[in-house]
Design a protein around this motif. Sequence first.
Motif, PDB file in Angstrom:
ATOM      1  N   TYR A 154       0.694  -1.259   0.101  1.00  0.00           N
ATOM      2  CA  TYR A 154       0.077  -0.056   0.040  1.00  0.00           C
ATOM      3  C   TYR A 154       0.824   1.418   0.059  1.00  0.00           C
ATOM      4  O   TYR A 154       0.458   2.311   0.170  1.00  0.00           O
ATOM      5  CB  TYR A 154      -0.904  -0.053   1.160  1.00  0.00           C
ATOM      6  CG  TYR A 154      -1.921  -1.032   0.988  1.00  0.00           C
ATOM      7  CD1 TYR A 154      -3.207  -0.746   0.463  1.00  0.00           C
ATOM      8  CD2 TYR A 154      -1.872  -2.294   1.548  1.00  0.00           C
ATOM      9  CE1 TYR A 154      -4.405  -1.570   0.451  1.00  0.00           C
ATOM     10  CE2 TYR A 154      -2.697  -3.319   1.363  1.00  0.00           C
ATOM     11  CZ  TYR A 154      -4.191  -3.002   0.837  1.00  0.00           C
ATOM     12  OH  TYR A 154      -5.168  -3.862   0.716  1.00  0.00           O
ATOM     13  N   LYS A 155       2.165   1.268  -0.048  1.00  0.00           N
ATOM     14  CA  LYS A 155       3.086   2.249  -0.167  1.00  0.00           C
ATOM     15  C   LYS A 155       3.089   3.056   0.967  1.00  0.00           C
ATOM     16  O   LYS A 155       3.407   4.400   0.877  1.00  0.00           O
ATOM     17  CB  LYS A 155       2.756   3.171  -1.294  1.00  0.00           C
ATOM     18  CG  LYS A 155       2.595   2.368  -2.747  1.00  0.00           C
ATOM     19  CD  LYS A 155       3.963   1.692  -3.249  1.00  0.00           C
ATOM     20  CE  LYS A 155       3.951   1.070  -4.472  1.00  0.00           C
ATOM     21  NZ  LYS A 155       5.372   0.208  -4.650  1.00  0.00           N
ATOM     22  N   HIS A 156       2.866   2.587   2.371  1.00  0.00           N
ATOM     23  CA  HIS A 156       3.045   3.429   3.368  1.00  0.00           C
ATOM     24  C   HIS A 156       4.389   3.476   3.482  1.00  0.00           C
ATOM     25  O   HIS A 156       5.136   2.453   3.552  1.00  0.00           O
ATOM     26  CB  HIS A 156       2.156   2.695   4.633  1.00  0.00           C
ATOM     27  CG  HIS A 156       0.592   2.569   4.646  1.00  0.00           C
ATOM     28  ND1 HIS A 156      -0.216   2.230   5.878  1.00  0.00           N
ATOM     29  CD2 HIS A 156      -0.061   2.877   3.538  1.00  0.00           C
ATOM     30  CE1 HIS A 156      -1.156   2.522   5.490  1.00  0.00           C
ATOM     31  NE2 HIS A 156      -1.258   2.989   4.222  1.00  0.00           N
ATOM     32  N   PRO A 157       4.786   4.544   4.061  1.00  0.00           N
ATOM     33  CA  PRO A 157       6.347   4.694   4.381  1.00  0.00           C
ATOM     34  C   PRO A 157       6.840   3.886   5.479  1.00  0.00           C
ATOM     35  O   PRO A 157       8.076   3.657   5.649  1.00  0.00           O
ATOM     36  CB  PRO A 157       6.499   6.282   4.374  1.00  0.00           C
ATOM     37  CG  PRO A 157       5.114   6.724   4.974  1.00  0.00           C
ATOM     38  CD  PRO A 157       4.114   6.008   4.290  1.00  0.00           C
ATOM     39  N   VAL A 158       5.921   3.975   6.623  1.00  0.00           N
ATOM     40  CA  VAL A 158       6.387   3.159   7.671  1.00  0.00           C
ATOM     41  C   VAL A 158       5.151   2.168   8.161  1.00  0.00           C
ATOM     42  O   VAL A 158       4.157   2.835   8.062  1.00  0.00           O
ATOM     43  CB  VAL A 158       6.721   3.922   8.780  1.00  0.00           C
ATOM     44  CG1 VAL A 158       7.110   3.108  10.039  1.00  0.00           C
ATOM     45  CG2 VAL A 158       7.912   5.044   8.372  1.00  0.00           C
ATOM     46  N   GLY A 159       5.344   1.053   8.485  1.00  0.00           N
ATOM     47  CA  GLY A 159       4.053   0.091   8.895  1.00  0.00           C
ATOM     48  C   GLY A 159       3.363   0.687   9.987  1.00  0.00           C
ATOM     49  O   GLY A 159       3.966   1.521  10.890  1.00  0.00           O
ATOM     50  N   PRO A 160       2.291   0.119  10.275  1.00  0.00           N
ATOM     51  CA  PRO A 160       1.272   0.661  11.503  1.00  0.00           C
ATOM     52  C   PRO A 160       1.992   0.182  12.790  1.00  0.00           C
ATOM     53  O   PRO A 160       1.878   0.788  13.794  1.00  0.00           O
ATOM     54  CB  PRO A 160       0.116  -0.056  11.233  1.00  0.00           C
ATOM     55  CG  PRO A 160       0.446  -1.316  10.334  1.00  0.00           C
ATOM     56  CD  PRO A 160       1.549  -1.198   9.696  1.00  0.00           C
ATOM     57  N   LEU A 161       2.816  -1.100  12.858  1.00  0.00           N
ATOM     58  CA  LEU A 161       3.369  -1.511  14.072  1.00  0.00           C
ATOM     59  C   LEU A 161       4.564  -0.692  14.395  1.00  0.00           C
ATOM     60  O   LEU A 161       4.886  -0.411  15.518  1.00  0.00           O
ATOM     61  CB  LEU A 161       3.391  -2.912  14.240  1.00  0.00           C
ATOM     62  CG  LEU A 161       2.142  -3.582  14.020  1.00  0.00           C
ATOM     63  CD1 LEU A 161       2.430  -5.231  13.756  1.00  0.00           C
ATOM     64  CD2 LEU A 161       1.176  -3.460  15.280  1.00  0.00           C
ATOM     65  N   ARG A 162       5.589  -0.430  13.431  1.00  0.00           N
ATOM     66  CA  ARG A 162       6.590   0.149  13.605  1.00  0.00           C
ATOM     67  C   ARG A 162       6.227   1.626  13.808  1.00  0.00           C
ATOM     68  O   ARG A 162       6.993   2.526  14.703  1.00  0.00           O
ATOM     69  CB  ARG A 162       7.481   0.247  12.486  1.00  0.00           C
ATOM     70  CG  ARG A 162       8.753   0.913  12.680  1.00  0.00           C
ATOM     71  CD  ARG A 162       9.992   0.678  11.614  1.00  0.00           C
ATOM     72  NE  ARG A 162      10.200  -0.659  11.435  1.00  0.00           N
ATOM     73  CZ  ARG A 162      11.139  -1.235  12.250  1.00  0.00           C
ATOM     74  NH1 ARG A 162      12.056  -0.502  12.895  1.00  0.00           N
ATOM     75  NH2 ARG A 162      11.483  -2.694  12.029  1.00  0.00           N
ATOM     76  N   THR A 163       5.139   2.399  13.377  1.00  0.00           N
ATOM     77  CA  THR A 163       4.771   3.626  13.752  1.00  0.00           C
ATOM     78  C   THR A 163       4.259   3.587  15.024  1.00  0.00           C
ATOM     79  O   THR A 163       4.426   4.308  15.774  1.00  0.00           O
ATOM     80  CB  THR A 163       3.722   3.941  12.888  1.00  0.00           C
ATOM     81  OG1 THR A 163       4.225   3.870  11.411  1.00  0.00           O
ATOM     82  CG2 THR A 163       2.936   5.533  13.114  1.00  0.00           C
ATOM     83  N   THR A 164       3.617   2.689  15.523  1.00  0.00           N
ATOM     84  CA  THR A 164       3.191   2.499  17.032  1.00  0.00           C
ATOM     85  C   THR A 164       4.455   2.614  17.984  1.00  0.00           C
ATOM     86  O   THR A 164       4.282   3.201  18.941  1.00  0.00           O
ATOM     87  CB  THR A 164       2.511   1.309  17.152  1.00  0.00           C
ATOM     88  OG1 THR A 164       1.169   1.264  16.451  1.00  0.00           O
ATOM     89  CG2 THR A 164       2.050   1.053  18.834  1.00  0.00           C
ATOM     90  N   ASP A 165       5.344   1.999  17.603  1.00  0.00           N
ATOM     91  CA  ASP A 165       6.721   1.773  18.435  1.00  0.00           C
ATOM     92  C   ASP A 165       7.290   3.421  18.470  1.00  0.00           C
ATOM     93  O   ASP A 165       7.678   3.713  19.768  1.00  0.00           O
ATOM     94  CB  ASP A 165       7.636   0.926  17.912  1.00  0.00           C
ATOM     95  CG  ASP A 165       7.492  -0.589  18.381  1.00  0.00           C
ATOM     96  OD1 ASP A 165       6.449  -0.801  19.084  1.00  0.00           O
ATOM     97  OD2 ASP A 165       8.442  -1.183  18.063  1.00  0.00           O
ATOM     98  N   ILE A 166       7.292   3.995  17.434  1.00  0.00           N
ATOM     99  CA  ILE A 166       7.778   5.252  17.192  1.00  0.00           C
ATOM    100  C   ILE A 166       7.000   6.387  18.134  1.00  0.00           C
ATOM    101  O   ILE A 166       7.488   7.080  18.819  1.00  0.00           O
ATOM    102  CB  ILE A 166       7.897   5.946  16.019  1.00  0.00           C
ATOM    103  CG1 ILE A 166       9.000   4.842  15.083  1.00  0.00           C
ATOM    104  CG2 ILE A 166       8.164   7.397  15.701  1.00  0.00           C
ATOM    105  CD1 ILE A 166       8.874   5.324  13.695  1.00  0.00           C
ATOM    106  N   VAL A 167       5.318   6.081  17.934  1.00  0.00           N
ATOM    107  CA  VAL A 167       4.740   7.119  18.683  1.00  0.00           C
ATOM    108  C   VAL A 167       4.859   6.880  20.250  1.00  0.00           C
ATOM    109  O   VAL A 167       4.553   7.771  20.880  1.00  0.00           O
ATOM    110  CB  VAL A 167       3.138   6.812  18.112  1.00  0.00           C
ATOM    111  CG1 VAL A 167       2.163   7.783  19.011  1.00  0.00           C
ATOM    112  CG2 VAL A 167       2.977   7.447  16.737  1.00  0.00           C
TER     113      VAL A 167
END
Length: 292
Positions: free
Chosen positions: A231-244
């Motif tokens: 889906y061309k997301h720059p970062v996946g939803p779980l890695r984003t969760t880790d960052i947030v």
Amino acid sequence: MTDSTVSEERAVPAFVGVLGGGRMGAGIAHAFAAAGAVVVVVERDDDAAAAALDRVTAALAKSVERGTSTEPLAALASRVSVATDFAVFAACTLVVEAVPEDFELKSTALKAVEEQLKHDAWLATNTSSLSIRSLAKQLQRPERFCGLHFFNPVPASLLVEIVLAEQTSAELESRARGWVETLGKTPVVVKDAPGFASSRLGVAIALEAMRMVEDGVASAADIDAAMVLGYKHPVGPLRTTDIVGLDVRLGIAEYLHSTLGERFAPPQILRDKVARGELGRKSGSGFFDWKD
């Protein structure tokens, strides 16, 4: 509207205050300082203020190192100071509140800041999900208040969500658009609603990804790869969760659960990880290992 008024609305305020010098507050301070504003960050005590100054200075140094800022570090850093007294906000044209995501804490902080502001100063909150309308009702000048939802990490993010309540003046909406564009970011304007646009959609995807890990559908890495490559997301939803931060995501999910229903109920895997202190990048582990 005169040319001078348009120019003024598109410029960053000359003197910006930031309440809270954690990761988000420091990032917001960095963005405004890099755009030419004089910035003061207010923290609860001297140690927290010193740590906030270190964060902002480090971020500015990276901007210089990467060439995203053409000014010398000394010039950039000279525009940033810290304090522990709310009285410094009296000199500010704009103050952005960036304390933790708790309604009572934010409401109390915003009221205390407003007491110090000049009558023509602007006030904003960096909340990622709380009701702007409800926060505005606690203020004496709600028309001068809006949401400015910055994204983590602020220096690299290209988006700021401008959140408007019915109390927000049209002038503030116009000025906020100009501020965000001058910071080199894109403004997205949304009306006040639980989770706004970004948090509501982002959390919905992340919670479903967590349920998939919980159910053994796939690993966190493979779920993220599906979204990045498919889906061309720059970062996946779980890695984003880790960052947030998993604790931040849990707080948002609990609020959305209370306002929008069961589809936002936090998965047990998220609650368990937060209880164990696995908060993502800031703690060294979350859905991924960040120790290295």
